[in-house]
Structures are given as C-alpha cells and as structure tokens.
Design a protein around this motif. Sequence first.
Motif, short mmCIF file in Angstrom:
data_model
loop_
_atom_site.label_atom_id
_atom_site.label_comp_id
_atom_site.label_asym_id
_atom_site.label_seq_id
_atom_site.Cartn_x
_atom_site.Cartn_y
_atom_site.Cartn_z
N LEU A 92 23.74 15.97 29.65
CA LEU A 92 23.85 15.89 28.19
C LEU A 92 22.92 16.92 27.56
N TRP A 93 23.47 17.68 26.65
CA TRP A 93 22.70 18.74 26.02
C TRP A 93 22.73 18.59 24.52
N ARG A 94 21.69 19.01 23.90
CA ARG A 94 21.66 19.06 22.44
C ARG A 94 21.48 20.49 22.00
N LYS A 95 22.35 20.90 21.12
CA LYS A 95 22.25 22.25 20.62
C LYS A 95 21.08 22.36 19.64
N TYR A 96 20.28 23.37 19.79
CA TYR A 96 19.15 23.49 18.88
C TYR A 96 19.09 24.85 18.21
N CYS A 107 18.00 19.78 27.00
CA CYS A 107 18.35 18.47 27.52
C CYS A 107 18.17 17.41 26.43
N SER A 108 19.15 16.53 26.34
CA SER A 108 19.07 15.47 25.32
C SER A 108 17.90 14.54 25.55
N ASP A 124 12.22 11.92 25.02
CA ASP A 124 11.68 10.70 25.60
C ASP A 124 11.37 10.83 27.08
N ARG A 125 11.84 11.87 27.72
CA ARG A 125 11.55 12.00 29.16
C ARG A 125 10.90 13.34 29.49
N GLN A 126 10.57 14.06 28.49
CA GLN A 126 9.87 15.34 28.70
C GLN A 126 10.64 16.25 29.66
N CYS A 127 11.94 16.17 29.56
CA CYS A 127 12.75 17.05 30.41
C CYS A 127 12.86 18.42 29.75
#
Length: 267
Positions: free
Chosen positions: A73-77, A94-95, A99-102
């Motif tokens: 899952l990716w978030r466009k930034y 990474c989405s 919360d997971r510091q990915c």
Amino acid sequence: MASPPMKTEQSFEFGELSPQDAMGSASESSYSPPGAVFGVSPPESSPRGRNNRRRDRPSWVKITYTPYFDGHLWRKYGQKKIKDAEYPRLYFRCSYRGDRQCMASKLLQQKNGDDPPLYEVTYTYEHTCGAPPIPFPDIVAEPPPAASREGLVLRFDSPAGGHGGAAQMMQQHQGQHQSTCRSPFMMLSFGSSCQTHNQQPAFHSDLAEPGTSSSIPNEGLPAPPPANGDGDMFPTWDSFTYDFDSHVHFGDHTRLPYNSNYDCDDF
DNA sequence: TGTATTTGACCTGT
DNA sequence: ACAGGTCAAATACA
C-alpha cells in the motif's frame, strides 16, 4: 498559499535501521529485492548526516507496465515535472510510514505513451512495516519454449511461490545465482498467428496443492486492475535493475534473464 | 468527518 | 544555481 516556516526536520529517521532491516526480511516482502542494498551500511549519524545522502540510500529500479500493483500500500505524497522528461514523476511512500516507521518509498516515472505505458519505478528502502503483501501474482510474458509453436506465454506466478517467496529466494541466492524454478500456478498461452480474434487462450492450470499457493485460488485471481485512465491493465514484462555499481539486471522479481542458466536446486 | 490526493513552496544534493 | 525530493496546507472524495 503562504507556506508556514518549513519544518526543521525532514523525516528520514532511519538512523536505527539495521543491516537486517535494510536487507529486508524475506517474510515481510514479496517483491523487494534484498540485493538492492548491497554495500549499504546502517546510518550512524543524524538523519541529516552524510550517511543519509540521497545517493547513499538503497534503491533499485523496476521497469513495469503495472507500477501501482506491487503488493504494498502506497500513499502518494508528491508529483513533479522533471526537466527533459515528457511525463511528471510521481512520489509514493509506504502507507504505514506514520505508525510503523516504514521508510519504503517509490517514485514513478512514465517512460512512454504506449498502450499500456511503460513505467520506471524506483524503490527506496525495504519495507519494515511488516504488512503482509497483498497477494498478487507475477504476470510475466515469456518467450515460448524453443520447440513450442506458442507465440507468447503468460505466467501467473504465485507471490508466495511455495518457496517462501521471492525475497527469500533472492536472499538465498544473492551473490551466487538465482533460482528460476518457481512454479507458475497458471499459464496462458497465446498463439503467434494473427488470428487472435477467434482464438481462445489456452489455460494450463497447474494450481498447486492445498497449502502452497492456495492464497490465490484459481478463480480468485485478482481482477484486472480497473481501467484507471493510465491504461494500467496487465503487466506483461518486468525487470529489476539493481542500483549497485554497474546496474545489474535481473529478471522479473526472482527470474534471471532468459539466457541465464537455470538452476533447480531449490527443489 | 476522516482520509487521501493535489500542488506550491521549501530543502537537499550535485 | 539548478534540478530533484519532500513537506504540508488546501482540496477532493467517500
């Protein structure tokens, strides 16, 4: 819009990234080539330190027709017009970054206006989020066996592969050779003649026995990605380019180029 | 109303 | 100085 004073810290807070993290856990990624981070040492200085220079970040390039479907899952930034590039470059992370510091991210660069268009995807950092990859088979166009009359073979490979996944295999064979013996659980063969409008593709389903590739049932093949205006319908060819010295080219995911020696010692 | 995307500005590296 | 990468407010969407 009047932007407020810029934050003082951009978010490259991977100072604690261990070599193992950087290499990627085989159980956490279905597509990310561990070999992509050859020679990268864990950063030791501050996030803005020299060890975190962009050029030092582990990255690898994938050429694909389906840049949006790689199992994560990716978030466009961001999006930016690149000088001398016909198409804008799209930036994703990474989405689970928050919360997971990915720290995994990727950037998309459309290479041409073909139908479907070809994209160059540059991945940066392994996923450390531990999110299970979205099951999606590798769909790969292969040249037919020499003795075959088929014009094209599409392999729908199980992401899990029954071998523990692509990443694991990459890790196992890193620096030596790659196994190419993942068994496809479905193959489509297309004739090479021009009479395609009447021709039904031949299905060769060698669906694995329960417990191997069962995460993707036969009729449970992911629906073709929606026609999203990008012509992003089917992947037909992939390759990875590793950003390691003289850009070593591997075949799609775990596959070597077609002229490579095959090695089945995984069986 | 919460979440994702868009987009202009700012930061970084070459 | 310039090009590329990232941020975050504004906006769109479910």
